[in-house]
Design an enzyme around this catalytic site. Sequence first.
Site, short mmCIF file in Angstrom:
data_model
loop_
_atom_site.label_atom_id
_atom_site.label_comp_id
_atom_site.label_asym_id
_atom_site.label_seq_id
_atom_site.Cartn_x
_atom_site.Cartn_y
_atom_site.Cartn_z
N HIS A 162 -3.83 -4.99 0.35
CA HIS A 162 -3.32 -5.47 1.64
C HIS A 162 -3.34 -6.99 1.71
O HIS A 162 -4.40 -7.58 1.91
CB HIS A 162 -4.17 -4.89 2.78
CG HIS A 162 -3.93 -3.44 2.99
ND1 HIS A 162 -2.97 -2.95 3.84
CD2 HIS A 162 -4.51 -2.34 2.43
CE1 HIS A 162 -2.96 -1.63 3.81
NE2 HIS A 162 -3.89 -1.24 2.96
N THR A 193 0.87 -16.27 33.82
CA THR A 193 1.05 -17.72 34.02
C THR A 193 2.08 -18.28 33.03
O THR A 193 2.98 -19.02 33.42
CB THR A 193 -0.30 -18.46 33.84
OG1 THR A 193 -1.25 -17.86 34.71
CG2 THR A 193 -0.16 -19.93 34.15
N CYS A 253 0.84 -1.21 0.00
CA CYS A 253 0.00 0.00 0.00
C CYS A 253 0.88 1.27 0.00
O CYS A 253 1.53 1.55 -0.98
CB CYS A 253 -0.99 -0.03 1.17
SG CYS A 253 -2.28 1.20 0.98
N GLU A 287 -2.27 -8.72 4.11
CA GLU A 287 -2.36 -9.15 5.51
C GLU A 287 -3.79 -9.30 6.00
O GLU A 287 -4.02 -9.93 7.02
CB GLU A 287 -1.58 -8.17 6.41
CG GLU A 287 -2.16 -6.76 6.55
CD GLU A 287 -1.75 -5.81 5.43
OE1 GLU A 287 -1.39 -6.29 4.33
OE2 GLU A 287 -1.82 -4.58 5.63
#
Length: 512
Positions: free
Chosen positions: A169, A229, A81, A171
């Site tokens: 794009h 955790t 882009c 992605e």
Amino acid sequence: MRMQNNVLILDFGSQYTQLIARRVRELNIYCEIHPYNKIPNNLDSFKAVILSGSPFSVRAVDAPHPDLSQIKTHKPLLGVCYGAQYLAHFNGGSVVPSNIREYGRANLSELSENETLFEGVEKDSQVWMSHSDTIAKLPDNAVRIASTKDVVNAAYRMEGENTYAIQFHPEVYHTTFGKNILENFLVKIAKVAQTWTPAAFVDTTVSVLKEKLGNDKVVLGLSGGVDSTVAAVLLHKAIGKNLYCIFVNNGLLRKNEFQNVLDQYEHMGLNVKGVDSSERFLDALKGISDPELKRKAIGRVFIEVFDDESNLIEDVHWLAQGTIYPDVIESVSATGGPSATIKSHHNVGGLPDFMKLKVVEPLRMIFKDEVRRVGAQMGIDANLLGRHPFPGPGLGIRILGDVTAEKVRILQEVDAIFIDALKQWDLYDKVWQAGAMLLPVNSVGVMGDERTYEKVVALRAVESTDGMTADWVDLPYKFLQETSNHIINRVKGVNRVVYDISSKPPATIEWE
Ligand code: XMP
């Protein structure tokens, strides 16, 4: 932490930059995002470079115009882009405002054959556009390799270079073959190996932590959430009993949460101390109604308790935190100004300097979904990894107005019924976050023959990917009906249940 097979993503401020990184990582390739104006010095360790999109026009004087002379022709380069327009603009092409604003779906009506970048990509397949400038003329050494109906120069490459550029794009999910295109560029063109797996991450991280920490002691605050955790289990693998975990009960946790989670941690072999400071927190909150003051009070007491506890551990030099990549990526601001503080999230930013501890953050280069995969790789229970996010100040910001022990009890009961019901109806995993709010109003009801004047609770369940935007979940009416009945019949002090149907924005997920 150094990782192999590094791909550099230069960020020009696009809302999709993090998505590029996630797609690359899904290909088992490690990548890092750096702002366009801070190109890393260690370019040697990057095998390929991707230029992101941007809200800017390349023609604007204040637009990002970095010097790419150390990159272009030296490394495989893909402009996306704005990245594609930038490469055109500064190499003899021309970028002009487009007559048609090009947002959304388009199709690859022309596609060059035998282009490595497009291997496996179908002609006429869908791509996603989001730009208002267009490349009117390509640089002299460029070859057009794809077009859509409205965008003639939808993709090009530079002759004699490993430089590629695409206007759409790859992605975003809506570009059907987007991931293939990224894979073609990174694997077939740039020859990057696909070795970035959760197992590889665990191995590398554990050995880096071993080397970094040696025989030093590390203290870590567990919250019951996924990030702390997973960070703890990684550190435990590296340094065993030298990791001292502290799990503080602030009295604002979910029903039975403190004991249940503590049991789980002990079961996992972690060296963990549960500290019940409920009263200290409730005392500090007495009479405070303002949400930000409540957050500050909770944050302050947490630091005091944590500091007291870590002082009991002799010779501790390190503080471990479960910070993840989205918290550390330096963002490129499209407006230049800081964004307004909407809520101060007290656990972002870590503990204060007076603790004099060095900080270790084993998850600082990975995304939330990767944290879960790493956790699964290390055998952490799926129920723990799939838990909804829960705010640091806990029920303290879900009790509107001042907080008392009795209000906490009521809300814990309501919340437990709601969450259990979501699990029973198999809805828990379809919801990103859920909880109940205790409202500062009483309403009139009737139970048996008696008039009641009791509390109202609101249930909230949202869909989201990162908490930045969210929509309410369309829970079945039957579910809401049963849950509301259970709550009113079982929780003394509540006679009315409402369901929150606000999206974020304009509302927020929490009510305070
Ligand atoms: P909002 O209410 O801003 O929440 O839409 C977005 C996400 O952030 C969580 N949240 C917090 N987390 N400390 C936290 O650790 C806070 O003070 C805090 N406030 C909101 C919220 O639960 C949601 O996941």
